[in-house]
Write a protein that holds these residues in place. Structure first.
Motif, PDB file in Angstrom:
ATOM      1  N   GLU A  42       0.811  -1.223   0.000  1.00 46.11           N
ATOM      2  CA  GLU A  42       0.000   0.000   0.000  1.00 46.11           C
ATOM      3  C   GLU A  42       0.842   1.269   0.000  1.00 46.11           C
ATOM      4  OE1 GLU A  42      -3.976  -0.936   2.546  1.00 46.11           O
ATOM      5  OE2 GLU A  42      -2.090  -0.882   3.696  1.00 46.11           O
ATOM      6  N   ALA A  43       2.015   1.202   0.638  1.00 43.49           N
ATOM      7  CA  ALA A  43       2.745   2.440   0.910  1.00 43.49           C
ATOM      8  C   ALA A  43       4.233   2.298   0.646  1.00 43.49           C
ATOM      9  CB  ALA A  43       2.511   2.870   2.361  1.00 43.49           C
ATOM     10  N   VAL A  44       4.853   3.440   0.394  1.00 44.31           N
ATOM     11  CA  VAL A  44       6.302   3.535   0.196  1.00 44.31           C
ATOM     12  C   VAL A  44       6.807   4.736   0.976  1.00 44.31           C
ATOM     13  CG1 VAL A  44       8.160   3.908  -1.462  1.00 44.31           C
ATOM     14  CG2 VAL A  44       6.166   2.561  -2.123  1.00 44.31           C
ATOM     15  N   ALA A  45       7.946   4.578   1.655  1.00 43.07           N
ATOM     16  CA  ALA A  45       8.594   5.699   2.329  1.00 43.07           C
ATOM     17  C   ALA A  45       9.969   5.924   1.709  1.00 43.07           C
ATOM     18  CB  ALA A  45       8.724   5.422   3.825  1.00 43.07           C
ATOM     19  N   VAL A  46      10.316   7.196   1.502  1.00 45.70           N
ATOM     20  CA  VAL A  46      11.581   7.570   0.859  1.00 45.70           C
ATOM     21  C   VAL A  46      12.326   8.551   1.752  1.00 45.70           C
ATOM     22  CG1 VAL A  46      12.626   8.652  -1.163  1.00 45.70           C
ATOM     23  CG2 VAL A  46      10.552   7.289  -1.426  1.00 45.70           C
ATOM     24  N   ARG A  47      13.631   8.300   1.922  1.00 45.36           N
ATOM     25  CA  ARG A  47      14.485   9.207   2.689  1.00 45.36           C
ATOM     26  C   ARG A  47      15.825   9.362   1.987  1.00 45.36           C
ATOM     27  NH1 ARG A  47      15.411   6.911   8.215  1.00 45.36           N
ATOM     28  NH2 ARG A  47      17.072   5.760   7.157  1.00 45.36           N
ATOM     29  N   ASP A  48      16.270  10.585   1.862  1.00 47.68           N
ATOM     30  CA  ASP A  48      17.553  10.878   1.212  1.00 47.68           C
ATOM     31  C   ASP A  48      17.626  10.291  -0.195  1.00 47.68           C
ATOM     32  OD1 ASP A  48      18.372  12.157   3.547  1.00 47.68           O
ATOM     33  OD2 ASP A  48      19.250  10.318   4.382  1.00 47.68           O
ATOM     34  N   GLY A  49      16.475  10.305  -0.874  1.00 44.51           N
ATOM     35  CA  GLY A  49      16.451   9.848  -2.253  1.00 44.51           C
ATOM     36  C   GLY A  49      16.412   8.350  -2.423  1.00 44.51           C
ATOM     37  N   LYS A  50      16.243   7.591  -1.329  1.00 46.04           N
ATOM     38  CA  LYS A  50      16.223   6.132  -1.424  1.00 46.04           C
ATOM     39  C   LYS A  50      14.965   5.579  -0.760  1.00 46.04           C
ATOM     40  CE  LYS A  50      21.249   5.577  -1.418  1.00 46.04           C
ATOM     41  NZ  LYS A  50      22.417   4.936  -0.760  1.00 46.04           N
ATOM     42  N   VAL A  51      14.456   4.484  -1.319  1.00 48.70           N
ATOM     43  CA  VAL A  51      13.312   3.801  -0.711  1.00 48.70           C
ATOM     44  C   VAL A  51      13.780   3.135   0.579  1.00 48.70           C
ATOM     45  CG1 VAL A  51      11.651   1.923  -0.988  1.00 48.70           C
ATOM     46  CG2 VAL A  51      12.174   3.426  -2.927  1.00 48.70           C
ATOM     47  N   VAL A  52      13.121   3.450   1.689  1.00 53.41           N
ATOM     48  CA  VAL A  52      13.499   2.856   2.971  1.00 53.41           C
ATOM     49  C   VAL A  52      12.425   1.937   3.539  1.00 53.41           C
ATOM     50  CG1 VAL A  52      15.098   4.690   3.619  1.00 53.41           C
ATOM     51  CG2 VAL A  52      12.670   4.929   4.173  1.00 53.41           C
ATOM     52  N   PHE A  53      11.240   1.962   2.936  1.00 56.51           N
ATOM     53  CA  PHE A  53      10.171   1.096   3.443  1.00 56.51           C
ATOM     54  C   PHE A  53       9.141   0.853   2.351  1.00 56.51           C
ATOM     55  CE2 PHE A  53       5.785   0.892   4.961  1.00 56.51           C
ATOM     56  CZ  PHE A  53       5.829  -0.315   5.646  1.00 56.51           C
ATOM     57  N   VAL A  54       8.637  -0.388   2.319  1.00 57.27           N
ATOM     58  CA  VAL A  54       7.495  -0.754   1.491  1.00 57.27           C
ATOM     59  C   VAL A  54       6.597  -1.642   2.346  1.00 57.27           C
ATOM     60  CG1 VAL A  54       6.695  -1.949  -0.580  1.00 57.27           C
ATOM     61  CG2 VAL A  54       8.840  -0.675  -0.650  1.00 57.27           C
ATOM     62  N   GLY A  55       5.312  -1.320   2.450  1.00 60.65           N
ATOM     63  CA  GLY A  55       4.423  -2.135   3.268  1.00 60.65           C
ATOM     64  C   GLY A  55       3.040  -1.541   3.359  1.00 60.65           C
ATOM     65  N   THR A  56       2.449  -1.604   4.545  1.00 63.65           N
ATOM     66  CA  THR A  56       1.078  -1.136   4.730  1.00 63.65           C
ATOM     67  C   THR A  56       1.059   0.341   5.090  1.00 63.65           C
ATOM     68  OG1 THR A  56       1.000  -1.598   7.107  1.00 63.65           O
ATOM     69  CG2 THR A  56       0.462  -3.424   5.595  1.00 63.65           C
ATOM     70  N   ASP A  57      -0.113   0.947   4.936  1.00 66.98           N
ATOM     71  CA  ASP A  57      -0.273   2.340   5.337  1.00 66.98           C
ATOM     72  C   ASP A  57      -0.004   2.514   6.835  1.00 66.98           C
ATOM     73  OD1 ASP A  57      -0.911   3.099   2.775  1.00 66.98           O
ATOM     74  OD2 ASP A  57      -3.078   3.161   3.107  1.00 66.98           O
ATOM     75  N   THR A  58      -0.476   1.569   7.635  1.00 71.24           N
ATOM     76  CA  THR A  58      -0.300   1.663   9.084  1.00 71.24           C
ATOM     77  C   THR A  58       1.176   1.674   9.454  1.00 71.24           C
ATOM     78  OG1 THR A  58      -2.409   0.550   9.468  1.00 71.24           O
ATOM     79  CG2 THR A  58      -0.829   0.574  11.298  1.00 71.24           C
ATOM     80  N   GLU A  59       1.930   0.756   8.863  1.00 72.16           N
ATOM     81  CA  GLU A  59       3.368   0.702   9.152  1.00 72.16           C
ATOM     82  C   GLU A  59       4.092   1.940   8.636  1.00 72.16           C
ATOM     83  OE1 GLU A  59       4.303  -4.061   9.019  1.00 72.16           O
ATOM     84  OE2 GLU A  59       3.853  -3.024   7.146  1.00 72.16           O
TER      85      GLU A  59
END
Length: 404
Positions: A42-59
């Protein structure tokens, strides 16, 4: 695919909190992970131009900080960035200011678009475009008379969609000094009227350069602006890396400063993998240029990807090298390879000895067989390694060669 692998590796439960907040979080999407066990997130988090997380919206919420930008996707698809495996970045950028004929498939449609473009650009010393297809013309090839009727007052030149056949009007032919007495250049054909011997206006393969070399190129500042426009177009369609299929040494001298400028200004938004052209007239020079570029660009946003050569042309122009004469017009023969077999095998072996990846444009069944033979010979001489030889386009493969 490296990005896809990174997504899979990150697809795991988080600890109670993230070590640092993300800069960007995408939520509520359909994120393709390339993991067969859990293909969508559901979700992706990006920090410093790199993907750091892929998973659920809650996480993903655990990565949110006071400065984090959150974009709700509303169910839209997210994928890793695409890598285009064969394009011509700088000439493609240049063509953005030329007439685009790629959507026209009839002579009437082409004529109307060329006429409108010429009228809209009265001060342009040339009328230049690209993208026509062979089937738009009776007999499969355009003529100067057709283009003269549309652009009678200045030189005009339209490149075919495949870049292997050009269409020139009478003024362009005259500027290039192309007459019935002009000899065909090496690896090129000036198409001629069978009755009079006069040039028809169609120029195959290297013959096109007789006119193309006269067309004014955009200056560095203009070409840079066109490059930025091309990069934006690539990003808009999800392309984040490209493999550029062949630069001459002269093109490298002209184009590398533009790529370097984009990199320094933070505007090189695609990774560019370069290849150096290897020409039958002097293959050693192309290999030396590739080694030079590899030293300058071993990795990073600009990187050397190997060497590129042309074994033959294209089927539509009857310049692809075939094992038998063309069935639609046997009088044209079977096409002529650009290389002698032994010379090609020597060049491939020399590139292989330097550890260079080799790309060979080969479309006809004879051309493809020559490429495969050269690759096989080099591998036998230098032993096994991860070569990833490439046959570019590979349209007409002999059944006997398919298993190879």
């Amino acid at each position: 695919m490296r990005v896809a692998v990174a997504l899979v590796l990150l697809f795991s439960p988080l600890s109670a909190h993230a070590e640092r907040p993300a800069d960007l979080i995408l939520t509520g999407g359909k994120v393709w992970t390339a993991d067969a066990a859990r293909p969508l997130a559901e979700a992706v988090a990006v920090r410093d131009g790199k993907v750091v997380f892929v998973g659920t919206d809650t996480e993903a919420a655990r990565w949110k900080g006071p400065e984090t930008k959150v974009i709700p996707l509303g169910g839209r698809l997210v994928t890793p960035g695409f890598e285009d495996a064969h394009l011509h970045l700088m000439s493609g950028a240049r063509n953005l200011e030329r007439l685009d004929l790629t959507e026209e498939t009839t002579l009437a449609g082409l004529s109307e678009r060329i006429r409108r473009f010429a009228t809209a650009n009265p001060k342009s010393p040339w009328v230049v475009g690209r993208g026509w297809v062979y089937g738009s013309f009776p007999g499969g090839l355009p003529t100067k008379d057709q283009l003269d009727a549309l652009v009678p007052d200045r030189p005009a030149y339209m490149d075919g969609y495949d870049g292997h056949t050009g269409w020139a009007n009478s003024r362009a032919l005259a500027l290039a000094g192309i007459t019935r007495e002009t000899k065909d250049p090496v690896n090129g054909v000036i198409v001629r009227d069978p009755k009079t011997g006069e040039p028809t206006g169609a120029l195959k393969e290297a013959a096109g350069a007789l006119v193309e070399d006269l067309i004014p190129e955009p200056d560095a500042e203009r070409h840079y602006a066109l490059l930025l426009k091309a990069l934006e177009m690539l990003n808009r369609t999800g392309v984040r890396a490209v493999q550029d299929a062949g630069w001459t040494k002269e093109e490298a001298a002209r184009f590398l400063p533009l790529l370097e400028r984009a990199r320094k200004e933070g505007k090189l938004t695609v990774r560019v993998r370069l290849t150096a052209d290897v020409d039958p007239a002097d293959p050693a020079a192309g290999i030396a240029e590739a080694i030079r570029l590899r030293t300058l660009y071993p990795d990073g946003p600009i990187v050397l990807g190997g060497v590129k050569g042309y074994v033959d042309g294209v089927i539509e122009a009857h310049t692809a090298a075939m094992l038998a004469p063309y069935s639609d017009d046997p009088s044209l023969g079977a096409g002529t390879p650009r290389w002698e077999k032994a010379a090609l095998e020597r060049a491939v072996a020399a590139a292989d000895r330097e550890g260079l990846q080799v790309w060979l444009h080969a479309i006809g069944d004879r051309g493809i067989r020559m490429a495969l033979d050269a690759y096989e010979a080099a591998a036998k001489v230098h032993g096994p390694r991860d070569r990833r030889y490439r046959v570019e386009h590979a349209e007409a493969i002999a059944a006997a060669d398919a298993p190879r």
